[in-house]
Design an enzyme around this catalytic site. Structure first.
Site, mmCIF file in Angstrom:
data_model
loop_
_atom_site.group_PDB
_atom_site.id
_atom_site.type_symbol
_atom_site.label_atom_id
_atom_site.label_comp_id
_atom_site.label_asym_id
_atom_site.label_seq_id
_atom_site.Cartn_x
_atom_site.Cartn_y
_atom_site.Cartn_z
ATOM 1 N N HIS A 79 0.816 -1.211 0.000
ATOM 2 C CA HIS A 79 0.000 0.000 0.000
ATOM 3 C C HIS A 79 0.849 1.260 0.000
ATOM 4 O O HIS A 79 0.447 2.308 0.511
ATOM 5 C CB HIS A 79 -0.993 0.013 1.167
ATOM 6 N N HIS B 25 -0.830 2.949 7.026
ATOM 7 C CA HIS B 25 -0.913 3.360 5.624
ATOM 8 C C HIS B 25 0.468 3.690 5.042
ATOM 9 O O HIS B 25 1.358 4.168 5.767
ATOM 10 C CB HIS B 25 -1.820 4.581 5.492
ATOM 11 N N SER C 111 -3.189 5.571 9.917
ATOM 12 C CA SER C 111 -2.296 6.567 9.323
ATOM 13 C C SER C 111 -0.940 6.490 10.008
ATOM 14 O O SER C 111 -0.863 6.315 11.223
ATOM 15 C CB SER C 111 -2.870 7.977 9.498
ATOM 16 N N GLU D 109 -9.188 -2.656 1.618
ATOM 17 C CA GLU D 109 -8.577 -2.138 2.840
ATOM 18 C C GLU D 109 -9.588 -2.257 3.983
ATOM 19 O O GLU D 109 -10.478 -1.414 4.121
ATOM 20 C CB GLU D 109 -8.167 -0.686 2.649
ATOM 21 N N TYR E 133 -12.311 -0.055 -0.030
ATOM 22 C CA TYR E 133 -12.349 -0.206 1.430
ATOM 23 C C TYR E 133 -13.403 -1.210 1.883
ATOM 24 O O TYR E 133 -14.342 -1.536 1.148
ATOM 25 C CB TYR E 133 -12.602 1.157 2.093
#
Length: 776
Positions: free
Chosen positions: A173, A289, A339, A536, A580
């Site tokens: 990713h 991420h 994140s 995801e 997602y």
């Protein structure tokens, strides 16, 4: 023993012969006691093994005369292989994949990209095996997977056992790799279509990594363990996460630092060769991420996962009991709402305030000024320092756990290796929920909040997150989305409460915009079960999925014994990028993740239902596969492309390719930045796979020979390319070395390896060499 003596008697009260008999009796008594103790400890160990479920697999046995598998102290034996190969595509003039920003076009290389392949097979039934690929790409992909399978088939009968059911293609990713290689139209839009060179680099490198893993296959052992990783991820959609039931969230709220809003657990699987007990590789799962490198970055890299893998592989030496070619794969897990920008989302509008908790907007009510901050956000390097730090924060705990796995790890037992795969059309899949009511999925569609982006990469125009009812985006966009495809009333009801911006699943012109047909795949080795997710999954979505698989695997003794607890991990995004997978509760909030959940509010439930339905195919005695389902299209040869190729390369007047334009200084102190600029050519002329565009060489003062100490796979060596004239075809290359604190003193030089293209199409290699400089 002291009680055998008269405490008042002196040492000479007994004759010498009595003392001799007494001494012999003492030794025999001690031996007897030691024997009894050993037997007692052995009995305790046997009982403990029995309680752990290994009653039929004693640690001192391997296989009996009938070939029945028995377990050693290291667990069961498997066929194990690892391999690694270069997949670095065009590093310039190609839009980068991840942020969907047409302005983010590659200008060079910070770190080479790789495919890392891991093969696990059954020793007694060697056709039962699977391949788990970890690509330094944004995701897996349908076209890429088709290409890999075709490439494996072309290798001949030795590779005939690899097919749809047992090849998993996952991406780390990373948002800092070249794009233009995906199968469907939507992700091709920002890259001006499809690029065969970008696609082929990934396919060829992936096939080569599998070939190398296959060639290295040997019996060996698998050991699994887990640890906590701090400071490498946060939840970027906490408002949506909090919509999940409090009782469910409380199960994962361990502490202030580990409040359960993201998974802090890193799972590691160690590969160890049986012949010499050397470790050949590790495969890890941890969610964060690949957005440490920011949307303004234009240098190709593997982002934080690429850093972690590189650090791990380079941290090892022969003294660490590792085999040559050790491979470290850092795979994603439930990455959806995570994140790596762990300082949170802040408004870059001068207000000094954090972004709105509900919809990530700033004082103007828009999202464009809302940006997440990494650990070193103040360093003006487009996220490079933060990226390296987040990679280091994954590498550190992984290395520490790796070093202790022999003592605290769990052996993988039960020699069974299985895999299943099927395709499922999600445009209208009907299935029952746990309460017995039937629901269905919908043709793929993206909501208004999809266009808002996230704090890792805000979108354009006036879109905001958390927009489930009346989107406040410009009315122009309602007209535009309607011109593309006005969703039917049924489609609107199916996706409710998502307001549909792009009805992508019902657009087939010029070909499908996004997948409706998805991959459903699960792998198993002993008690290890790997969910291969095409989307995801958010933190809570991944937990629900894993818990459902764990429950059925445990109750059906899928791990080989009801007393061996299954280890379930989730890897992805894999095989085909389906955006997602949010929980229904998060879907209702319609932040970015919910708006990007393609198949409606029951998308997660559908994936769980499908994997549970087919889980019996992983049983030890199973010889079946699910129905293959409807094949998705392969758009490689029909994809549009408006990407111009390299016409020719030219040089400035009186200059030649590779000539130095700006040379190095005579000397630098350690820690300084060294650079040189050369007359360059377009690096798209040759990708230099398994090679390099740039190198640092050091002079050996004794032999007088130069040796390479850095190449463009190293994070500290940066290859920059810039076109100086479109008309003349001229360009220049600047190679930068950020010297490390631990580098040796000595004499160095920079080398540049390029290829220029003549007007007729002939490509010629050349080299350039800087002046010499001293590090002091």
């Amino acid at each position: 023993m002291d009680r055998l003596h008269d405490s008042k008697a002196g040492p000479s009260q007994h004759p010498p012969r009595w003392n001799e008999h007494k001494s012999r009796w003492r030794r025999q008594t001690l031996k007897a006691i030691a024997l009894v103790a050993a037997l007692a400890l052995g009995y305790i160990a046997v009982v403990r093994l029995y309680l752990l479920g290994f009653e039929s697999n004693w640690p001192w046995k391997s296989h009996d005369s009938n070939g029945k598998e028995r377990v050693s102290a290291k667990g069961s034996q498997y066929l194990l292989g690892v391999g690694k190969a270069d997949i670095t595509g065009p590093v310039v003039e190609i839009n980068m994949m991840g942020y969907a920003d047409t302005k983010q076009v590659g200008t060079g290389l910070r770190q080479r990209l790789y495919s890392r392949a891991f093969i696990v097979g059954d020793v007694q039934h060697p056709l039962d095996r699977f391949v788990y690929l970890v690509l330094d790409t944004q995701s897996g992909d349908t076209a890429v997977r088709y290409g890999i399978l075709e490439g494996l088939a072309s290798l001949g009968s030795d590779f005939a056992m690899y097919g749809q059911h047992n090849v998993a293609v996952t991406g780390t990713h990373s948002h800092s790799g070249p794009g233009a290689w995906l199968n469907y139209l939507l992700p091709q839009v920002t890259s001006k279509g499809f690029d065969k060179q970008s696609y082929q680099a990934i396919v060829d490198g992936a096939v080569l990594s599998i070939k190398r893993a296959h060639t290295s296959l040997q019996p060996g052992y698998l050991t699994v363990g887990s640890t906590k990783v701090s400071g490498a991820n946060i939840n970027r959609s906490l408002y949506a996460y909090l919509a999940n039931p409090t009782t469910e969230r409380d199960k994962y709220n361990a502490s202030v630092e580990d409040d359960g809003s993201v998974e802090k657990t890193l799972t590691i699987l160690k590969f160890q060769r049986a012949s010499d007990s050397k470790n050949t590789g590790i495969l890890t799962w941890f969610p964060t991420h690949g957005t440490s490198m920011l949307g303004n970055n234009t240098l190709i890299s593997g982002d934080n996962k690429g850093v972690a893998a590189d650090l791990f592989e380079k941290s090892l030496s022969p003294e660490d009991n590792v085999a040559h070619g050790f491979v470290a794969g850092f795979s994603q897990a439930s990455v959806g709402d995570t994140s790596p920008n762990v300082l949170g989302a802040w408004c870059e509008d001068g207000s000094g305030k954090q972004c709105s908790f509900k919809n990530s907007t700033c004082s103007d009510g828009k999202s464009q000024f809302c940006h997440a901050r990494g650990p070193f956000f103040r360093v003006p390097d487009n996220g490079a320092s933060s990226c390296y730090e987040i990679g280091r924060r994954q590498f550190g705990p992984a290395r520490k756990l790796y070093d202790s796995l022999d003592s605290i790890g769990i052996p993988i037992v039960g020699s069974t290796v299985k895999a299943f795969h099927t395709f499922q059309d999600m445009s209208n899949f009907s299935f029952p929920l746990a309460n017995g009511s039937y629901v269905n999925t919908c043709p793929a569609a993206l909501g208004y909040s999809f266009a808002a982006g996230t704090s890792d990469g805000p979108g354009a125009f006036d879109f905001t997150q958390n927009d489930p009812n009346t989107p406040n985006a410009s009315p122009v966009w309602r007209v535009v989305s309607g011109l593309i495809k006005e969703p039917s009333s049924h489609q609107k009801r199916c996706h409710f409460p998502k307001p549909i911006l792009l009805d992508v699943g019902e657009i087939t012109t010029p070909y499908l915009w996004t997948p409706n047909v998805v991959d459903v795949q699960v792998l198993r080795a002993g008690q290890l079960v790997v969910i291969v997710s095409p989307g995801e999954a958010t933190t809570m979505a991944g937990r629900r999925w894993k818990e459902a698989i764990h429950g059925l695997a445990a109750s059906s003794a899928l791990s080989g014994s009801s007393k061996v607890d299954p280890v379930v991990v989730l890897g992805g995004p894999a095989n085909s990028y389906t955006h997602y997978i949010a929980t229904p509760e998060e879907y209702g909030i319609q932040r970015y993740e919910g708006a990007s959940t393609l198949y409606g509010p029951y998308t997660l439930n559908a994936y769980i239902n499908l994997t549970l339905t087919h889980l019996h195919h992983l049983g030890a005695s199973s010889t079946t596969q699910p129905d293959p389902g409807p094949l998705p299209p392969d758009n490689v040869n029909k994809s549009l492309s408006f990407i111009a190729g390299v016409v020719f390369d030219g040089t400035p007047l009186f200059k030649k390719f590779g000539e130095v334009k700006e040379d190095v200084k005579p000397s630098y102190s350690i820690g300084s930045v060294v650079s040189a600029t050369f007359v360059g050519a377009n690096p798209r002329n040759a990708l230099h796979l398994e090679q390099t565009y740039a190198a640092i060489e050091r002079l050996d003062p004794e032999s007088g020979k130069w040796s390479r100490i850095r190449d463009d796979s190293d994070w500290s060596l940066i290859f920059n390319w810039k076109r100086t004239s479109e008309v003349l075809g001229t360009s220049e290359v600047t190679i930068v070395w950020e010297t490390e604190e631990w580098v040796e003193l000595g004499q160095y030089r920079i080398r540049y390896y390029g290829d220029w293209k003549a007007v007729g199409g002939t490509i010629t290699a050349f080299e350039g060499t800087s002046g010499e400089f001293v590090l002091t």
